[in-house]
Design an enzyme around this catalytic site. Structure first.
Site, PDB file in Angstrom:
ATOM      1  N   ASP A 220     -26.754  41.539  81.845  1.00 56.16           N
ATOM      2  CA  ASP A 220     -26.068  40.720  82.804  1.00 56.16           C
ATOM      3  C   ASP A 220     -24.667  40.185  81.204  1.00 56.16           C
ATOM      4  O   ASP A 220     -24.370  40.084  80.971  1.00 56.16           O
ATOM      5  CB  ASP A 220     -27.004  38.792  82.787  1.00 56.16           C
ATOM      6  CG  ASP A 220     -26.593  38.943  84.425  1.00 56.16           C
ATOM      7  OD1 ASP A 220     -25.269  37.731  84.389  1.00 56.16           O
ATOM      8  OD2 ASP A 220     -27.210  38.148  84.716  1.00 56.16           O
ATOM      9  N   HIS A 243     -22.379  41.892  82.402  1.00 55.99           N
ATOM     10  CA  HIS A 243     -20.550  41.488  83.256  1.00 55.99           C
ATOM     11  C   HIS A 243     -20.073  40.776  82.370  1.00 55.99           C
ATOM     12  O   HIS A 243     -19.315  40.059  83.144  1.00 55.99           O
ATOM     13  CB  HIS A 243     -21.793  40.221  83.841  1.00 55.99           C
ATOM     14  CG  HIS A 243     -23.142  41.245  84.516  1.00 55.99           C
ATOM     15  ND1 HIS A 243     -23.112  40.665  85.217  1.00 55.99           N
ATOM     16  CD2 HIS A 243     -23.351  42.316  85.116  1.00 55.99           C
ATOM     17  CE1 HIS A 243     -24.730  41.263  86.379  1.00 55.99           C
ATOM     18  NE2 HIS A 243     -24.502  42.612  85.756  1.00 55.99           N
TER      19      HIS A 243
END
Length: 394
Positions: A220, A243
């Site tokens: 993430d 991310h």
């Protein structure tokens, strides 16, 4: 000038914390003395709690020492305030969560929590939350606990995290909440690309945090910057997979503290989904993002190198047919170079009712498949200077 003040403040912070090495006069409390077993199987939670209690109660600077070995620890809270000006947690071993039973730590929000301390140093060591069974549960759609952040720092002032390695968290690896003057340096954070919600470092409601010389590889966000974050410096960080470095997501709530004074510089993104991202829910909010500098950024095969997305509304739940109220202003992209995995390397999708203003693109060069990429702007106003590829869409 504001950004220079942030950097100057952060350099002073680093110098201040570097004068706090382990003192020979410090009282040292080894977890072994209070019953901890370095075999990775015996529950050492009570021994850790006892060693902390004594270190925290010491009138002179104290060290809680975790020697070499592997220690099994369940959910634990290290509470302050402490009596001395600084307590050090020296981790020379590895701390592991209980194996397989994801409910032991997953039923609480935090695995290891430090709360309400003025003057905390965490040096070295490895935290292994053994999160793979939790991720499998999440992927299966079965009944799962909420999941725990591995290391939570809550309402701490004058804190240092140095040389720590965190692997395979259930949720976030490091969470910083309500803190003031924190230095995070030389940390290594690792989780597989497919691990869900394993943010590297989450911040919110904190002022004067510096994150430097670190490597973050997760499933993430490498760093997620939440509401109420001020005077943050991120420098010499490697991010990817993951991310990217995100401000947001914001506008979860109508009344939300703003984000301001953010400097991200000398950062490399390798194969991440996003590079530098600002993300807000498509909901009304009185929050804001202002005075942000992204400087000397390298993008290596990043899907969305520069992105502002004010239309975030997963599954169209809770926000369809609404517009984000977050006001974004004064965001500068300076010396951003590299390659994009998608044809649109610069995407500025702002709110139609609260446009982005004061966006600056200075010396930006991003290519897609060995040719110039494209840019997209919606409800965004700003200026460009120097070489800007893809061309500005203002």
């Amino acid at each position: 000038m504001a950004n220079l003040n942030i950097i100057s403040f952060s350099l002073k912070l680093i110098l201040l914390f570097n004068i706090f090495p382990l003192s020979t006069k410090a009282a040292t409390y080894s977890v072994l003395k209070y019953g901890a077993k370095p075999n990775g199987r015996t529950d050492s939670t009570k021994a850790f709690s006892r060693a902390w209690s004594l270190a925290c109660q010491s009138k002179k600077p104290a060290t809680m020492w975790i020697p070499k070995g592997t220690y099994l620890v369940k959910t634990i809270v290290f509470n302050g305030p402490c009596r001395s000006k600084r307590v050090t947690v020296q981790i020379d071993g590895t701390i592991v969560a209980p194996p397989k039973n994801i409910w032991v730590i997953g039923n609480t929000r935090n695995w290891i929590l430090f709360h309400g301390i003025n003057g905390l140093t965490i040096n070295g060591g490895v935290l292994d939350a053994r999160g793979s069974h939790f991720w499998d549960c999440r992927r299966s759609g079965g009944r799962c606990p909420e999941g725990a952040d591995s290391l939570s720092i809550d309402n701490v002032k004058n804190g240092v995290i140095s040389g720590l390695t965190s692997i395979n968290s259930q949720q976030s690896h490091i969470s910083i909440n309500g803190c003031n003057k924190m230095l995070i340096q030389r940390v290594t954070i690792t989780a597989p690309r497919q691990s869900p919600n394993t943010d590297g470092i989450d911040l919110q409601a904190s002022t004067g945090v510096t994150i430097i010389d670190s490597t973050i590889e997760t499933g993430d966000d490498c760093i997620a910057i939440g509401p109420g974050t001020k005077k943050l410096l991120v420098q010499r960080v490697k991010c990817g997979p993951g991310h990217g470095i995100s401000i947001g997501s914001l506008a979860r709530n109508q009344n939300e503290a703003g984000v301001q004074g953010i400097v991200v510089k000398d950062v490399t993104f390798d194969g991440s989904d996003n590079g530098v991202r600002i993300k807000t829910w498509a909901r009304p909010s009185n929050g804001f993002v202002k005075n942000v500098l992204y400087q000397n950024i390298v993008m290596n095969s990043v899907r969305n190198p520069i992105i502002i997305d004010q239309t975030y509304c997963p599954s169209d739940k809770g926000c369809p047919n609404q517009n984000s109220g977050i006001k974004i202003s004064g965001v500068t992209y300076l010396n951003v170079h590299g390659t994009s995995r998608s044809p649109i390397a610069v995407s500025l999708r702002c709110s139609p009712t609260t446009p982005c203003t004061g966006i600056k693109l200075y010396n930006v060069k991003l290519n897609y498949s060995k040719k110039p990429a494209k840019s997209f702007c919606y409800s965004a106003a700003g200026t460009s200077r120097g070489q800007v590829l893809p061309g500005s869409c203002f």
